[in-house]
Design a protein around this motif. Sequence first.
Motif, short mmCIF file in Angstrom:
data_model
loop_
_atom_site.label_atom_id
_atom_site.label_comp_id
_atom_site.label_asym_id
_atom_site.label_seq_id
_atom_site.Cartn_x
_atom_site.Cartn_y
_atom_site.Cartn_z
N HIS A 200 -1.80 6.40 2.30
CA HIS A 200 -0.73 7.02 1.51
C HIS A 200 -1.27 7.88 0.38
CE1 HIS A 200 1.80 4.10 3.64
NE2 HIS A 200 2.83 4.84 3.27
N TYR A 201 -2.36 7.44 -0.23
CA TYR A 201 -2.93 8.20 -1.35
C TYR A 201 -3.38 9.59 -0.89
CZ TYR A 201 -5.77 9.32 -5.43
OH TYR A 201 -6.29 9.93 -6.54
N PHE A 202 -3.99 9.65 0.30
CA PHE A 202 -4.50 10.93 0.80
C PHE A 202 -3.50 11.65 1.71
CE2 PHE A 202 -8.42 8.72 -0.35
CZ PHE A 202 -9.04 9.70 -1.11
N GLY A 203 -2.27 11.13 1.76
CA GLY A 203 -1.21 11.83 2.47
C GLY A 203 -1.33 11.85 3.98
N LEU A 204 -2.08 10.89 4.55
CA LEU A 204 -2.24 10.86 6.01
C LEU A 204 -0.96 10.37 6.69
CD1 LEU A 204 -5.85 9.37 6.23
CD2 LEU A 204 -5.15 11.76 6.41
N THR A 205 -0.18 9.59 5.97
CA THR A 205 1.10 9.12 6.48
C THR A 205 1.98 8.71 5.30
OG1 THR A 205 2.20 7.48 7.91
CG2 THR A 205 0.27 6.76 6.71
N ASP A 206 3.26 8.64 5.54
CA ASP A 206 4.17 8.16 4.49
C ASP A 206 5.15 7.14 5.08
OD1 ASP A 206 5.60 9.86 6.09
OD2 ASP A 206 6.63 10.90 4.46
N PHE A 207 4.63 6.31 6.00
CA PHE A 207 5.52 5.37 6.68
C PHE A 207 6.17 4.42 5.68
CE2 PHE A 207 1.45 2.94 6.84
CZ PHE A 207 1.88 1.72 6.34
N GLN A 208 7.44 4.11 5.92
CA GLN A 208 8.20 3.14 5.15
C GLN A 208 8.87 2.19 6.14
OE1 GLN A 208 8.49 2.82 1.82
NE2 GLN A 208 7.23 4.59 1.32
N LEU A 209 8.76 0.89 5.90
CA LEU A 209 9.36 -0.08 6.80
C LEU A 209 10.82 -0.31 6.45
CD1 LEU A 209 6.60 -2.79 7.20
CD2 LEU A 209 7.12 -0.88 8.69
N PRO A 210 11.64 -0.61 7.44
CA PRO A 210 13.06 -0.92 7.17
C PRO A 210 13.20 -2.12 6.25
CG PRO A 210 12.67 -0.62 9.53
CD PRO A 210 11.33 -0.68 8.88
N SER A 211 14.32 -2.20 5.56
CA SER A 211 14.57 -3.31 4.64
C SER A 211 14.59 -4.66 5.38
CB SER A 211 15.90 -3.10 3.93
OG SER A 211 15.84 -1.95 3.11
N LEU A 212 14.89 -4.62 6.68
CA LEU A 212 14.89 -5.85 7.47
C LEU A 212 13.52 -6.52 7.44
CD1 LEU A 212 16.36 -7.76 9.44
CD2 LEU A 212 15.61 -6.27 11.31
N GLY B 225 0.80 -1.22 0.00
CA GLY B 225 0.00 0.00 0.00
C GLY B 225 0.83 1.27 0.00
N THR B 226 2.09 1.19 0.43
CA THR B 226 2.93 2.38 0.45
C THR B 226 3.27 2.87 -0.95
OG1 THR B 226 5.02 1.11 0.51
CG2 THR B 226 3.98 1.63 2.63
N SER B 227 3.05 2.04 -1.96
CA SER B 227 3.37 2.42 -3.35
C SER B 227 2.25 3.18 -4.04
CB SER B 227 3.69 1.15 -4.17
OG SER B 227 4.76 0.44 -3.59
N PHE B 228 1.09 3.31 -3.40
CA PHE B 228 -0.04 4.01 -4.01
C PHE B 228 0.07 5.51 -3.74
CE2 PHE B 228 -1.41 -0.28 -3.92
CZ PHE B 228 -2.40 -0.42 -4.88
N SER B 229 -0.07 6.28 -4.79
CA SER B 229 0.01 7.74 -4.69
C SER B 229 -0.90 8.33 -5.75
CB SER B 229 1.46 8.22 -4.90
OG SER B 229 1.88 7.91 -6.22
N PRO B 230 -1.19 9.65 -5.68
CA PRO B 230 -2.06 10.26 -6.70
C PRO B 230 -1.56 10.07 -8.13
CG PRO B 230 -1.83 11.74 -4.84
CD PRO B 230 -0.88 10.58 -4.59
N SER B 231 -0.25 9.90 -8.31
CA SER B 231 0.29 9.73 -9.67
C SER B 231 -0.16 8.41 -10.30
CB SER B 231 1.82 9.78 -9.64
OG SER B 231 2.33 8.72 -8.85
N VAL B 232 -0.60 7.45 -9.45
CA VAL B 232 -1.05 6.16 -9.97
C VAL B 232 -2.26 6.34 -10.89
CG1 VAL B 232 -2.11 3.96 -9.31
CG2 VAL B 232 -0.16 4.84 -8.03
#
Length: 346
Positions: free
Chosen positions: A222-234, A69-76
Motif C-alpha cells: 500500500h505504501y508504494f501504491g502496488l495495490t489498494d485492496f480493501q476487505l468488506p466489513s464482513l 497494512g492497508t492503513s499505511f501510506s506515504p502520509s504516515v
Amino acid sequence: MKLSVFGKFILTLAIGAIGGRIMWHFHMPLAWLLGAMIACGIAALLRLPLALPAFARPPMTATIGAMLGTSFSPSVVEHVGLWIISLCGLTVFIAAAGSIAYLYFRRVAGFDHPTAYFAAMPGGLIEMVTLGAERGGDEKMIALIHAARIFLVVLCLPFLIQFVTGQTIGRSGSSYIPVSNAELEGLLWFLAAIVTGVTLGTLLRFPARYLMGPMAVSAFLHYFGLTDFQLPSLALSAAQVVIGATVGCRFVKTPPRMILRVIGLSIGSTLLLLCTSLTFAFVISMWTGDRFMGLVLAFSPGGVAEMSLIALSLGIEVPFVVLHHIVRVLLVVAGSTFVFRFMRGR
C-alpha cells in the motif's frame, strides 16, 4: 453427548456470533468484538464446552495483519518525528504502570513477589506467563490476571473513549464496505500478502509473526501504491468475533469462583492502569498536539491484536497504535527479567 473438538469450535463461534448480533441489535460500540467476548466469557463461567483450537486464531490474526497494512501510506512518514516523543513516554509509562500494578497485587491481592511482578507487567500474556513460571510465580494466576486485564480493557475502552471525547462509536466501528465491492484482483493481493507475510515472519522470526508478517507485506504494497485492496466489513466483523471469542475462552476450565475472584482483583488493577494510560495520553497530547484518542489506544494495556483491531475498527491512527503496542511488548519482555533480578537482589 460429549462434543468433539470441532463441535466445541463450532459451538464457540456460534455463541460468539450470537453475542455479537445481540450487541449489534442494541447499537453497542464494536458490537461483534464485545458481544463475542462477553458471550463466550459468560459461557465459560457457566462451564459450557467451549474450545478454540490452535489452528483457529493464526489465520484470523494474519487477516487482521493484512487489514492493518492497508492503513499505511506515504502520509504516515510525515508524523514519525512526533512519534519519538510518545515512544519515549511509553518507556516511562511501562515503569509507572508496572509499579502501580505491582504494589496493588502485593498489598491488596496478597500475591507473592514473582506472581505480583509478572501479573503487573503490561506485556504479552504468553511471555509473562512463561517468564513468571520460570521464576517461581503462580502460572495459572498470572495467566488469569492477564486474561482478565485484556478482557476488561477491551470491554471498557470503547465506552471510555466515548465518555472522554464525546464522540459516538458505531456498532461496526469504521465505515461500511459491502461485499459487492470486493474484487478478485484485490482478494488475490490480500492472499498474497498473507502467504508471503507469514512465510517471511517465520523465516525472520518476527515477534507475533502471524500479525507482523502480513502487516509488513500489506503495508509495503500500500505504501508504494502496488495495490489498494480493501476487505468488506464482513471480514472485519468475522475477525472481531474470533478475537472476541478467543479473549472470552481464556477462562474455560477455570472454576467459576476463581474466575469471579480474578475478575474482582483485576477490576482494581485495570482501573489503575487505565487511569495511568489516560494521564500519559493527556500529557503527551498537550505536549505534541497528537490526537488524544490515538494516544489513549496506544497507551492502553491490552493485547497487541486486540488493540490493533480496535484501532482498525475505529479508523484511528492504525500505524501509530500498532507500533506503540509492539514496542511496549518488546520492552516489557526485554526489560522485565533484568528488573526482576534487581528487585530480588534488593
